[in-house]
Design a protein around this motif. Structure first.
Motif, short mmCIF file in Angstrom:
data_model
loop_
_atom_site.label_atom_id
_atom_site.label_comp_id
_atom_site.label_asym_id
_atom_site.label_seq_id
_atom_site.Cartn_x
_atom_site.Cartn_y
_atom_site.Cartn_z
N MET A 1 0.82 -1.21 0.00
CA MET A 1 0.00 0.00 0.00
C MET A 1 0.86 1.27 0.00
SD MET A 1 -2.87 1.19 2.81
CE MET A 1 -3.65 -0.42 2.75
N TRP A 2 2.02 1.22 0.68
CA TRP A 2 2.90 2.38 0.79
C TRP A 2 4.30 2.02 0.34
CZ3 TRP A 2 -0.55 5.91 1.78
CH2 TRP A 2 -1.63 5.61 2.62
N ILE A 3 5.00 2.98 -0.21
CA ILE A 3 6.43 2.88 -0.48
C ILE A 3 7.13 3.79 0.53
CG2 ILE A 3 8.28 3.36 -2.13
CD1 ILE A 3 6.20 2.79 -4.36
N ARG A 4 8.13 3.26 1.23
CA ARG A 4 8.82 4.02 2.26
C ARG A 4 10.24 4.34 1.82
NH1 ARG A 4 5.20 5.48 6.53
NH2 ARG A 4 3.68 3.79 6.75
N PRO A 5 10.69 5.57 2.05
CA PRO A 5 12.07 5.93 1.69
C PRO A 5 13.09 5.08 2.43
CG PRO A 5 10.76 7.90 2.03
CD PRO A 5 9.92 6.73 2.50
N ASP A 6 14.17 4.73 1.73
CA ASP A 6 15.25 3.92 2.31
C ASP A 6 16.35 4.84 2.85
OD1 ASP A 6 15.91 4.87 -0.21
OD2 ASP A 6 16.97 3.06 -0.83
N TRP A 7 16.01 5.66 3.82
CA TRP A 7 16.98 6.56 4.41
C TRP A 7 16.79 6.57 5.93
CZ3 TRP A 7 15.27 12.20 2.69
CH2 TRP A 7 13.96 12.43 3.09
N ALA A 8 17.71 7.21 6.62
CA ALA A 8 17.66 7.25 8.08
C ALA A 8 17.28 8.64 8.58
CB ALA A 8 19.01 6.83 8.65
N ALA A 9 16.59 9.42 7.77
CA ALA A 9 16.20 10.77 8.16
C ALA A 9 15.20 10.72 9.32
CB ALA A 9 15.59 11.50 6.98
N PRO A 10 15.33 11.61 10.30
CA PRO A 10 14.43 11.63 11.47
C PRO A 10 13.11 12.32 11.18
CG PRO A 10 16.07 13.35 11.70
CD PRO A 10 16.41 12.62 10.42
N VAL A 11 12.42 11.87 10.14
CA VAL A 11 11.15 12.45 9.72
C VAL A 11 10.21 11.31 9.33
CG1 VAL A 11 12.23 14.58 8.86
CG2 VAL A 11 11.92 12.63 7.31
N GLY A 12 8.95 11.64 9.10
CA GLY A 12 8.03 10.69 8.52
C GLY A 12 7.97 10.88 7.02
N ALA A 13 7.83 9.81 6.27
CA ALA A 13 7.75 9.92 4.81
C ALA A 13 7.11 8.67 4.24
CB ALA A 13 9.12 10.14 4.19
N ALA A 14 6.35 8.83 3.17
CA ALA A 14 5.70 7.71 2.50
C ALA A 14 5.24 8.13 1.12
CB ALA A 14 4.52 7.19 3.32
N VAL A 15 5.12 7.16 0.24
CA VAL A 15 4.54 7.36 -1.09
C VAL A 15 3.31 6.48 -1.20
CG1 VAL A 15 4.90 7.18 -3.59
CG2 VAL A 15 6.81 7.85 -2.09
N SER A 16 2.21 7.07 -1.62
CA SER A 16 0.99 6.28 -1.77
C SER A 16 1.05 5.47 -3.07
CB SER A 16 -0.23 7.19 -1.80
OG SER A 16 -0.24 7.99 -2.97
N THR A 17 0.23 4.44 -3.15
CA THR A 17 0.05 3.68 -4.38
C THR A 17 -1.45 3.65 -4.71
OG1 THR A 17 -0.30 1.51 -3.37
CG2 THR A 17 1.99 2.21 -3.71
N ARG A 18 -1.77 3.14 -5.87
CA ARG A 18 -3.18 3.12 -6.26
C ARG A 18 -3.98 2.09 -5.46
NH1 ARG A 18 -3.02 2.59 -12.34
NH2 ARG A 18 -5.27 2.78 -12.09
N HIS A 19 -3.29 1.25 -4.67
CA HIS A 19 -3.95 0.20 -3.91
C HIS A 19 -4.30 0.63 -2.49
CE1 HIS A 19 -2.98 -2.24 -7.28
NE2 HIS A 19 -1.69 -2.24 -7.05
N GLY A 20 -4.23 1.92 -2.19
CA GLY A 20 -4.57 2.41 -0.87
C GLY A 20 -6.08 2.39 -0.62
N PRO A 21 -6.51 2.91 0.53
CA PRO A 21 -7.91 2.82 0.96
C PRO A 21 -8.80 3.87 0.30
CG PRO A 21 -6.65 3.97 2.62
CD PRO A 21 -5.66 3.53 1.58
N GLY A 22 -8.88 3.84 -1.03
CA GLY A 22 -9.63 4.85 -1.75
C GLY A 22 -10.91 4.34 -2.35
N VAL A 23 -11.65 5.26 -3.00
CA VAL A 23 -12.96 4.93 -3.57
C VAL A 23 -13.06 5.31 -5.05
CG1 VAL A 23 -14.10 5.16 -1.34
CG2 VAL A 23 -13.96 7.16 -2.85
#
Length: 239
Positions: free
Chosen positions: A1-23
Protein backbone atom coordinates in the motif's frame (compact mmCIF):
# COMPACT_ATOMS: atom_id res chain seq x y z
CA UNK A 1 0.00 0.00 0.00
CA UNK A 2 2.90 2.38 0.79
CA UNK A 3 6.43 2.88 -0.48
CA UNK A 4 8.82 4.02 2.26
CA UNK A 5 12.07 5.93 1.69
CA UNK A 6 15.25 3.92 2.31
CA UNK A 7 16.98 6.56 4.41
CA UNK A 8 17.66 7.25 8.08
CA UNK A 9 16.20 10.77 8.16
CA UNK A 10 14.43 11.63 11.47
CA UNK A 11 11.15 12.45 9.72
CA UNK A 12 8.03 10.69 8.52
CA UNK A 13 7.75 9.92 4.81
CA UNK A 14 5.70 7.71 2.50
CA UNK A 15 4.54 7.36 -1.09
CA UNK A 16 0.99 6.28 -1.77
CA UNK A 17 0.05 3.68 -4.38
CA UNK A 18 -3.18 3.12 -6.26
CA UNK A 19 -3.95 0.20 -3.91
CA UNK A 20 -4.57 2.41 -0.87
CA UNK A 21 -7.91 2.82 0.96
CA UNK A 22 -9.63 4.85 -1.75
CA UNK A 23 -12.96 4.93 -3.57
CA UNK A 24 -12.05 6.16 -7.08
CA UNK A 25 -13.38 4.10 -9.96
CA UNK A 26 -12.60 3.38 -13.60
CA UNK A 27 -9.14 4.43 -14.79
CA UNK A 28 -8.58 6.27 -11.48
CA UNK A 29 -9.10 3.20 -9.31
CA UNK A 30 -8.65 3.34 -6.59
CA UNK A 31 -6.54 5.73 -4.52
CA UNK A 32 -6.23 8.76 -6.80
CA UNK A 33 -5.22 11.89 -4.88
CA UNK A 34 -5.13 14.34 -7.80
CA UNK A 35 -7.95 16.87 -7.57
CA UNK A 36 -7.33 18.14 -11.13
CA UNK A 37 -6.93 14.77 -12.83
CA UNK A 38 -10.50 14.50 -14.13
CA UNK A 39 -11.65 12.15 -11.37
CA UNK A 40 -14.81 12.78 -9.35
CA UNK A 41 -14.00 15.58 -6.90
CA UNK A 42 -15.92 13.97 -4.03
CA UNK A 43 -14.00 10.72 -4.49
CA UNK A 44 -10.68 12.56 -4.33
CA UNK A 45 -11.73 14.37 -1.15
CA UNK A 46 -12.65 11.02 0.38
CA UNK A 47 -9.31 9.57 -0.69
CA UNK A 48 -7.39 12.48 0.81
CA UNK A 49 -9.21 12.09 4.11
CA UNK A 50 -8.42 8.37 4.08
CA UNK A 51 -4.76 9.19 3.43
CA UNK A 52 -4.53 11.34 6.56
CA UNK A 53 -6.19 8.65 8.65
CA UNK A 54 -4.27 5.66 7.27
CA UNK A 55 -0.86 7.26 7.73
CA UNK A 56 -1.77 8.93 11.02
CA UNK A 57 -0.52 12.26 9.68
CA UNK A 58 -0.07 15.00 12.28
CA UNK A 59 -1.91 17.55 10.10
CA UNK A 60 -3.46 17.99 6.67
CA UNK A 61 -0.88 17.93 3.87
CA UNK A 62 0.13 21.15 2.17
CA UNK A 63 -1.19 20.45 -1.34
CA UNK A 64 0.17 22.51 -4.22
CA UNK A 65 -1.18 23.71 -7.55
CA UNK A 66 1.72 22.33 -9.57
CA UNK A 67 2.57 24.04 -12.86
CA UNK A 68 6.01 22.65 -13.84
CA UNK A 69 7.76 25.75 -12.53
CA UNK A 70 10.30 26.57 -9.83
CA UNK A 71 8.31 28.47 -7.19
CA UNK A 72 8.80 27.22 -3.63
CA UNK A 73 5.93 27.61 -1.15
CA UNK A 74 6.76 28.23 2.50
CA UNK A 75 4.66 27.81 5.63
CA UNK A 76 3.52 31.42 5.87
CA UNK A 77 0.24 30.78 4.00
CA UNK A 78 -3.09 30.01 5.69
CA UNK A 79 -4.03 26.34 5.95
CA UNK A 80 -6.35 25.14 3.21
CA UNK A 81 -4.81 27.21 0.42
CA UNK A 82 -3.11 25.48 -2.50
CA UNK A 83 -0.40 27.87 -3.67
CA UNK A 84 0.80 27.76 -7.27
CA UNK A 85 4.20 26.19 -6.74
CA UNK A 86 6.18 23.07 -7.56
CA UNK A 87 8.03 22.75 -4.27
CA UNK A 88 7.47 23.50 -0.61
CA UNK A 89 9.55 23.86 2.54
CA UNK A 90 8.27 23.80 6.12
CA UNK A 91 9.73 23.89 9.63
CA UNK A 92 8.34 23.09 13.05
CA UNK A 93 6.45 20.13 14.50
CA UNK A 94 3.72 18.31 12.62
CA UNK A 95 4.10 19.94 9.20
CA UNK A 96 3.18 17.75 6.21
CA UNK A 97 4.19 18.38 2.58
CA UNK A 98 2.88 16.52 -0.48
CA UNK A 99 3.85 16.27 -4.14
CA UNK A 100 1.51 14.72 -6.72
CA UNK A 101 2.98 12.88 -9.70
CA UNK A 102 2.24 10.30 -12.37
CA UNK A 103 5.66 10.06 -14.12
CA UNK A 104 7.49 13.21 -13.00
CA UNK A 105 10.12 12.85 -10.29
CA UNK A 106 9.16 13.65 -6.68
CA UNK A 107 12.11 14.60 -4.47
CA UNK A 108 11.89 14.72 -0.67
CA UNK A 109 14.34 16.65 1.52
CA UNK A 110 15.14 16.48 5.24
CA UNK A 111 17.47 18.55 7.39
CA UNK A 112 19.91 16.77 9.69
CA UNK A 113 17.77 17.41 12.77
CA UNK A 114 14.48 16.59 11.03
CA UNK A 115 12.98 19.96 11.92
CA UNK A 116 12.87 21.24 8.32
CA UNK A 117 11.45 19.28 5.40
CA UNK A 118 11.09 19.96 1.71
CA UNK A 119 9.38 18.40 -1.29
CA UNK A 120 9.77 19.14 -5.00
CA UNK A 121 7.99 18.19 -8.22
CA UNK A 122 10.72 17.64 -10.82
CA UNK A 123 9.35 16.98 -14.25
CA UNK A 124 11.85 17.71 -16.98
CA UNK A 125 10.80 21.36 -17.29
CA UNK A 126 11.08 22.10 -13.59
CA UNK A 127 14.26 20.07 -13.28
CA UNK A 128 15.92 21.96 -16.14
CA UNK A 129 14.72 25.31 -14.78
CA UNK A 130 16.17 24.69 -11.31
CA UNK A 131 13.32 23.61 -9.01
CA UNK A 132 15.67 21.40 -6.98
CA UNK A 133 18.22 24.17 -6.54
CA UNK A 134 15.52 26.62 -5.48
CA UNK A 135 14.30 24.14 -2.86
CA UNK A 136 17.80 23.52 -1.51
CA UNK A 137 18.34 27.29 -1.16
CA UNK A 138 15.42 27.43 1.31
CA UNK A 139 16.78 24.66 3.56
CA UNK A 140 19.63 24.30 6.08
CA UNK A 141 22.84 23.40 4.24
CA UNK A 142 24.52 21.19 6.83
CA UNK A 143 23.55 17.51 6.70
CA UNK A 144 20.77 17.97 4.14
CA UNK A 145 19.70 14.75 2.47
CA UNK A 146 17.36 13.97 -0.40
CA UNK A 147 15.33 10.96 -1.54
CA UNK A 148 14.22 10.34 -5.13
CA UNK A 149 10.71 8.92 -5.37
CA UNK A 150 9.00 6.91 -8.12
CA UNK A 151 9.24 8.38 -11.63
CA UNK A 152 9.28 7.15 -15.18
CA UNK A 153 12.45 5.16 -15.77
CA UNK A 154 15.09 5.83 -18.38
CA UNK A 155 14.16 2.74 -20.39
CA UNK A 156 10.56 4.00 -20.73
CA UNK A 157 11.03 7.73 -21.26
CA UNK A 158 11.74 8.77 -24.84
CA UNK A 159 12.01 12.52 -25.42
CA UNK A 160 12.82 14.88 -28.26
CA UNK A 161 15.88 17.01 -28.91
CA UNK A 162 14.28 19.98 -27.13
CA UNK A 163 14.37 18.14 -23.81
CA UNK A 164 17.98 17.05 -24.25
CA UNK A 165 19.03 20.58 -25.25
CA UNK A 166 17.35 22.05 -22.15
CA UNK A 167 19.94 20.21 -20.04
CA UNK A 168 22.98 19.73 -22.25
CA UNK A 169 23.21 23.29 -23.58
CA UNK A 170 24.04 24.53 -20.09
CA UNK A 171 25.86 21.44 -18.82
CA UNK A 172 27.70 19.25 -21.31
CA UNK A 173 28.08 16.51 -18.71
CA UNK A 174 24.30 16.05 -18.63
CA UNK A 175 24.65 14.21 -21.95
CA UNK A 176 25.40 11.09 -19.90
CA UNK A 177 21.71 11.00 -18.95
CA UNK A 178 20.56 10.58 -22.57
CA UNK A 179 20.82 7.64 -24.98
CA UNK A 180 19.88 8.00 -28.62
CA UNK A 181 17.08 5.84 -30.00
CA UNK A 182 16.34 7.31 -33.44
CA UNK A 183 17.07 10.61 -35.16
CA UNK A 184 16.11 13.47 -32.85
CA UNK A 185 14.94 11.21 -30.03
CA UNK A 186 16.56 10.09 -26.79
CA UNK A 187 15.89 8.00 -23.72
CA UNK A 188 16.05 10.37 -20.75
CA UNK A 189 17.22 9.40 -17.25
CA UNK A 190 15.51 11.84 -14.86
CA UNK A 191 17.17 10.22 -11.85
CA UNK A 192 20.68 10.79 -13.19
CA UNK A 193 19.83 14.39 -14.06
CA UNK A 194 18.45 14.99 -10.56
CA UNK A 195 21.47 13.45 -8.84
CA UNK A 196 23.78 15.60 -10.94
CA UNK A 197 21.95 18.78 -10.05
CA UNK A 198 21.70 17.90 -6.37
CA UNK A 199 25.43 17.23 -6.22
CA UNK A 200 26.14 20.60 -7.83
CA UNK A 201 23.86 22.22 -5.23
CA UNK A 202 25.89 20.65 -2.42
CA UNK A 203 23.55 17.78 -1.46
CA UNK A 204 25.89 14.86 -0.92
CA UNK A 205 23.45 12.38 0.61
CA UNK A 206 20.97 11.23 -2.03
CA UNK A 207 19.08 7.93 -1.95
CA UNK A 208 16.06 6.40 -3.64
CA UNK A 209 15.38 6.02 -7.33
CA UNK A 210 15.24 2.69 -9.17
CA UNK A 211 11.49 2.93 -9.82
CA UNK A 212 9.67 3.08 -13.16
CA UNK A 213 6.08 4.31 -13.02
CA UNK A 214 5.50 3.24 -16.62
CA UNK A 215 5.93 -0.46 -15.82
CA UNK A 216 4.97 -0.53 -12.12
CA UNK A 217 1.20 -1.08 -12.00
CA UNK A 218 1.04 0.02 -8.35
CA UNK A 219 1.63 3.56 -9.57
CA UNK A 220 -0.17 5.96 -11.89
CA UNK A 221 1.56 6.84 -15.16
CA UNK A 222 0.36 9.58 -17.47
CA UNK A 223 2.46 8.31 -20.36
CA UNK A 224 1.12 4.78 -19.97
CA UNK A 225 -2.52 5.57 -19.14
CA UNK A 226 -3.14 8.83 -20.98
CA UNK A 227 -5.16 11.83 -19.84
CA UNK A 228 -7.35 9.75 -17.51
CA UNK A 229 -4.53 8.97 -15.12
CA UNK A 230 -4.70 9.43 -11.38
CA UNK A 231 -1.93 10.88 -9.22
CA UNK A 232 -0.08 9.36 -6.31
CA UNK A 233 1.43 11.41 -3.50
CA UNK A 234 4.93 11.57 -2.07
CA UNK A 235 4.67 12.91 1.47
CA UNK A 236 7.13 14.04 4.12
CA UNK A 237 6.39 15.40 7.58
CA UNK A 238 8.11 16.60 10.72
CA UNK A 239 7.45 14.62 13.86
Amino acid sequence: MWIRPDWAAPVGAAVSTRHGPGVSEGPYARFNLGQRSGDDAAAVRTNRAALVSALGLPSEPRWLRQVHGTAVATDDLPDGQEPEADAAVASGPGRVLAILTADCLPVLFASADGQTVGAAHAGWRGLAAGVLERTVERMPADGLQAWLGPAIGAASYEVGEDVRAAFVDGDAGAADAFRGTRPGHWLCDLETLARRRLAAAGVGRVSGGRFDTFIDDRLYSYRRDGAKSGRFASLIWTR
